[in-house]
Design an enzyme around this catalytic site. Structure first.
Site: not given
Length: 223
Positions: A25-26, A80-81, A93-96, A102
């Site tokens: 995601t991202g 993933d980003g 991760k997890g800004g989105g 994820e």
């Protein structure tokens, strides 16, 4: 040059015919999914498993066939980003807001490739606030326990109301002065009742694709 597009499309080279692919995601992995959609249209045979409702929608739009966990034996590759990547390939991760799904998919994958534009590379994690997903019940008390670990947690909000993940949970964005022992912090956070998962991905990335100052692609991997 669009850095995110360059590294996002580079990751596609690792996708082979017949694979089950975890779709991240991202904004960076957006380019990966878009490129995969074009290859599927040209005859590439893959199945995707998305990390978020947002990714599920995009994958359907570009024509990538999707599957559920009960339909597969394994995930061959996840792409993933990341919001931060340190020198040991540990991630934040997890800004989105999709960190739980994820992490489930990254853990289930035989290989996990991280794509990141250059400013995501850091010596030590922690400049980016660490997302921690919590259940809504008793979240005020959960916040106090998180705070005891040495951070300043802030409840993520959207237009003045708590942000909800795809799983119906809240997220605390936690500002730590620095994260010198990410593995220990990951475990301690997940021992707190009410914490569902946190955005530290420790020892999970197999390859990191990014760019150097000259805008040349760099691929680092575990030995």
């Amino acid at each position: 040059m669009n850095d995110k597009k360059v590294v996002g499309e580079k990751a596609v080279e690792y996708v082979k015919d017949g694979m089950v692919v975890g779709l991240g995601t991202g904004s960076t992995v957006f380019h990966t999914i878009s490129k995969l959609g074009k290859l599927v249209e040209e005859g590439l045979s893959i199945k995707g498993i998305p990390t978020s409702k947002q990714t599920e929608k995009l994958a359907k739009e570009v024509g990538i066939p999707l599957v559920m966990f009960n339909e597969i034996e394994q995930i061959d590759l996840a792409i993933d980003g990341a919001d931060e990547v340190d020198d040991d390939f540990n991630l934040i991760k997890g800004g989105g807001g999709a960190l739980l799904r994820e992490k489930i998919i990254a853990k289930a994958a035989k290989s996990f490739i991280v794509i990141a534009d250059p400013h995501k590379r850091v010596n030590k994690l922690g400049a980016f606030p660490l997302p921690v997903e919590v259940v809504p019940f008793g979240f005020e008390m959960t916040m106090k326990h998180i705070q005891d670990l040495g951070c300043s947690p802030h409840l993520r909000q959207n237009n003045g109301i708590p942000f909800l993940t795809d799983n119906g949970n809240y997220i605390f964005d936690c500002h730590f002065p620095k994260i010198s022992q990410p593995g220990e912090l990951e475990k301690n956070l997940n021992l707190i009742p009410g914490v569902v998962e946190n955005g530290l991905f420790v020892g999970m990335a197999d390859k990191v694709i990014t760019l150097n100052r000259e805008k040349t692609i760099i691929i680092n991997g575990r030995v």
